[in-house]
Design an enzyme around this catalytic site. Structure first.
Site, PDB file in Angstrom:
ATOM      1  CB  SER A 142       5.208  12.192   0.534  1.00 37.13           C
ATOM      2  OG  SER A 142       6.467  11.590   0.697  1.00 37.13           O
ATOM      3  CE  LYS A 168       7.003  12.163   4.160  1.00 41.73           C
ATOM      4  NZ  LYS A 168       6.285  11.179   5.001  1.00 41.73           N
ATOM      5  CE  LYS A 170       9.289   9.698   1.717  1.00 40.50           C
ATOM      6  NZ  LYS A 170       9.134   8.947   2.981  1.00 40.50           N
ATOM      7  CG  ASP A 195      10.108  10.698   5.908  1.00 37.39           C
ATOM      8  OD1 ASP A 195      10.895  10.219   6.755  1.00 37.39           O
ATOM      9  OD2 ASP A 195       9.120  10.069   5.465  1.00 37.39           O
ATOM     10  CD  GLU A 220       7.866  11.227   8.258  1.00 36.47           C
ATOM     11  OE1 GLU A 220       7.536  12.253   7.625  1.00 36.47           O
ATOM     12  OE2 GLU A 220       7.352  10.121   8.046  1.00 36.47           O
ATOM     13  CG  ASP A 245       7.068   6.837   9.356  1.00 37.53           C
ATOM     14  OD1 ASP A 245       6.446   5.845   9.749  1.00 37.53           O
ATOM     15  OD2 ASP A 245       7.149   7.110   8.136  1.00 37.53           O
ATOM     16  CE  LYS A 269       4.054   6.244   6.838  1.00 38.39           C
ATOM     17  NZ  LYS A 269       5.298   5.704   6.298  1.00 38.39           N
ATOM     18  N   GLY A 297       1.219   8.080   5.156  1.00 38.57           N
ATOM     19  CA  GLY A 297       0.642   7.271   4.086  1.00 38.57           C
ATOM     20  C   GLY A 297       1.592   6.191   3.614  1.00 38.57           C
TER      21      GLY A 297
HETATM   22  O1  OSB Z   1       8.130   7.323   5.241  1.00 37.45           O
HETATM   23  O2  OSB Z   1       6.260   8.259   5.073  1.00 37.45           O
HETATM   24  C1  OSB Z   1       7.081   7.436   4.665  1.00 37.45           C
HETATM   25  C2  OSB Z   1       5.786   5.876   1.447  1.00 37.45           C
HETATM   26  C3  OSB Z   1       6.182   4.573   1.609  1.00 37.45           C
HETATM   27  C4  OSB Z   1       6.900   4.231   2.724  1.00 37.45           C
HETATM   28  C5  OSB Z   1       7.212   5.196   3.682  1.00 37.45           C
HETATM   29  C6  OSB Z   1       6.785   6.503   3.536  1.00 37.45           C
HETATM   30  C7  OSB Z   1       6.087   6.856   2.375  1.00 37.45           C
HETATM   31  C8  OSB Z   1       5.676   8.207   2.062  1.00 37.45           C
HETATM   32  C9  OSB Z   1       4.500   8.370   1.125  1.00 37.45           C
HETATM   33  O3  OSB Z   1       6.246   9.195   2.439  1.00 37.45           O
HETATM   34  C10 OSB Z   1       3.367   8.996   1.763  1.00 37.45           C
HETATM   35  C11 OSB Z   1       2.084   8.889   0.965  1.00 37.45           C
HETATM   36  O4  OSB Z   1       1.498   7.790   0.892  1.00 37.45           O
HETATM   37  O5  OSB Z   1       1.664   9.903   0.415  1.00 37.45           O
HETATM   38 MG    MG Z   2       8.147   8.577   6.914  1.00 41.31          MG
END
Ligand code: OSB
Ligand code: MG
Length: 375
Positions: A142, A168, A170, A195, A220, A245, A269, A297
Site C-alpha cells: 500500500s 495499491k 492511496k 484506495d 477500494e 473496505d 481486515k 492491513g
Molecule cells: O484503507 O487499507 C486501508 C492502513 C491504515 C488504515 C487503513 C488502510 C491502511 C492501509 C495499509 O492501506 C495497509 C497495510 O497495512 O499494509
Molecule cells: Mg482501505
C-alpha cells in the site's frame, strides 16, 4: 480455558517513512498489544494479540486509548463467568461479547490473544486450524499519498525492485488520475489498484470514471462507510471493479453489499470485522457468491502479520493482500521480522498466531503495561 490476567500495553513504533492517506499522515504506529495469561487443562499458557485501532478515530470510530477503556470496563467482565467455569474458548468469545455494540477492533484483539493461547496449548498452527491451502502468499504493498509524481514513481520503483507483486495507490481528490496515469505509463503491466478511504461522493462519479482507462484491478472504498447503495450506483457506471473496505464490518454486511451489487471484491481486515473467525465467515460468504477477497492491513506488527498471512492462505483469497514485509513500515519489529521471499510472505508454521514479542522491544516502544485480573 481459564483466564488469569489480561495485560494491555500501548506501543508507539516509528514508521520508516510517513504514511499519508486521505484521512491522516502517520509517522508512528500507535498499537495496543493484548497479552492473556491463562490455563488450559491446568497448563499455563500465554497468548498475544494486537489491536488494529489507530491512535485517532479517523479510519473508523475506534481509537487505541478507547480500546483500553472498553476492554477493561465492558469486554473482560463478559468473559469472567465462562472463564471461571473453564468453558471459555476462542470460538465462544464473539457470542460472549455480543451484548456490546460495535467495538469490533477491541473484540478482535481480545479474541486473537485467546485464540493464540488456545492454539499454543494445542500445539497447532493457525494455518492448520483454518484449513489454509497455501504455504506462502503473494505480497502487495500500500503506497501512501506522496508530495509529487516523481517521488511516487521512485517509491513505486523501489517496491517493485523488492519484488512486491501488486501496488495499491492511496488516492484522494487532487491525487488520483495523474498519479495513476504516471504509474501505468512507467509500468504498463503492473498489477495496480487504488484506495480512496471514503474521500469521494457520488457527485464525483464522472471524475472517477476516468480511472477506468488504466486497467485497475479494483477501486477500494471511494465513498463513505454508510454509502452501500451509492457504492452500488457507482459500481454500475464504472468498469473498474468495486471493492469495499470500511463498509464491510461483518459477514452480514458483506452479504448485503454483495446482494446490492456494491462489491465485486472485498478487502477483509480481521481487525475491522471483529476478528479472524468473522473474517473467515466473510471469506466463506464471498466464496459462495463468487466474490473475490483479499487480506487488508492496519500496519500490523509481527504479532498479527503472520496471522493475516495464514488467513490469506485460504482458497478464496485470490488477489494479493496488503501483507508486505515488516520492513515496509518498521525498521524494527517486535517479533522476528516477516521478509519478502520471491514476492511472497511465508505462512507461519509455529503453534498459535504469532511468536511471543521480544520483551526488550516492548519496553523500548511501550508505555507501562496495564495488568487486569479477570475476576
Ligand atoms: O484503507 O487499507 C486501508 C492502513 C491504515 C488504515 C487503513 C488502510 C491502511 C492501509 C495499509 O492501506 C495497509 C497495510 O497495512 O499494509
Ligand atoms: Mg482501505
Amino acid at each position: 480455558m481459564i483466564l488469569d490476567t489480561v495485560t494491555l500495553r500501548l506501543l508507539r513504533i516509528p514508521l520508516v517513512a510517513p504514511f499519508t492517506t486521505s484521512f491522516s499522515t502517520q509517522t508512528a504506529r500507535t498499537v495496543l498489544t493484548v497479552r492473556v495469561d491463562a490455563r488450559v487443562g491446568g497448563t499455563e499458557v500465554t497468548g498475544w494479540g494486537e489491536c488494529g485501532a489507530l491512535a485517532e478515530p479517523v479510519y473508523s470510530e475506534e481509537y487505541a486509548a478507547g480500546v483500553v477503556d472498553v476492554t477493561e470496563r465492558f469486554l473482560l467482565p463478559l468473559l469472567s463467568e465462562a472463564s471461571r467455569e473453564d468453558r471459555l474458548t476462542a470460538e465462544t468469545v464473539g457470542e460472549l461479547l455480543s451484548p456490546i455494540v460495535g467495538h469490533r477492533m477491541a473484540k478482535a484483539a481480545l479474541e486473537s490473544a485467546i485464540l493464540d493461547a488456545q492454539l499454543k496449548a494445542a500445539d497447532q498452527s493457525f494455518a492448520q486450524y483454518l484449513g489454509a491451502t497455501r504455504t506462502r502468499v503473494p505480497s502487495g504493498v500500500s503506497v501512501g499519498i506522496q508530495d509529487s509524481v516523481p517521488q511516487l514513481l521512485d517509491t513505486v520503483a523501489g517496491y517493485l525492485d523488492e519484488g512486491y507483486q501488486r501496488i495499491k495507490l492511496k488516492i484522494q481528490p487532487g491525487w488520483d488520475v495523474a498519479p495513476v496515469r504516471a504509474i501505468r505509463e512507467a509500468h504498463p503491466d503492473v498489477a495496480l489498484q487504488v484506495d480512496a478511504n471514503a474521500a469521494y461522493t457520488l457527485v464525483d462519479a464522472a471524475h472517477l470514471r476516468r480511472l477506468d482507462d488504466f486497467d485497475l484491478l479494483l477501486i477500494e472504498q471511494p465513498l463513505a462507510e454508510d454509502d452501500l447503495r451509492q457504492h452500488a450506483e457507482l459500481a454500475r457506471v464504472m468498469k473498474t471493479p468495486m471493492c469495499l473496505d470500511e463498509s464491510v464490518v461483518s459477514a452480514a454486511s458483506a452479504a448485503d453489499a454483495i446482494h446490492l451489487g456494491a462489491a465485486a471484491v472485498i478487502n477483509i481486515k480481521p481487525s475491522r470485522v471483529g476478528g479472524y473467525l468473522e473474517a473467515r465467515r466473510i471469506h466463506d460468504v464471498a466464496r459462495a457468491s463468487g466474490i473475490a477477497v483479499w487480506c487488508g492491513g492496519m500496519l500490523e506488527t509481527g504479532i498479527a502479520r503472520g496471522a493475516n498471512a495464514a488467513l490469506a492462505a485460504l482458497p478464496g483469497f485470490t488477489l494479493p493482500g496488503d501483507i508486505s514485509a515488516s520492513s515496509r513500515f518498521y525498521t524494527e519489529d517486535v517479533t522476528t521480522p516477516y521478509v519478502l521471499e520471491d514476492g511472497h510472505i511465508a505462512v507461519p508454521t509455529f503453534a498459535g498466531l504469532c511468536e511471543d514479542p521480544d520483551p526488550a522491544a516492548l519496553d523500548r516502544f511501550g508505555e507501562a503495561p496495564r495488568v487486569l485480573a479477570v475476576a
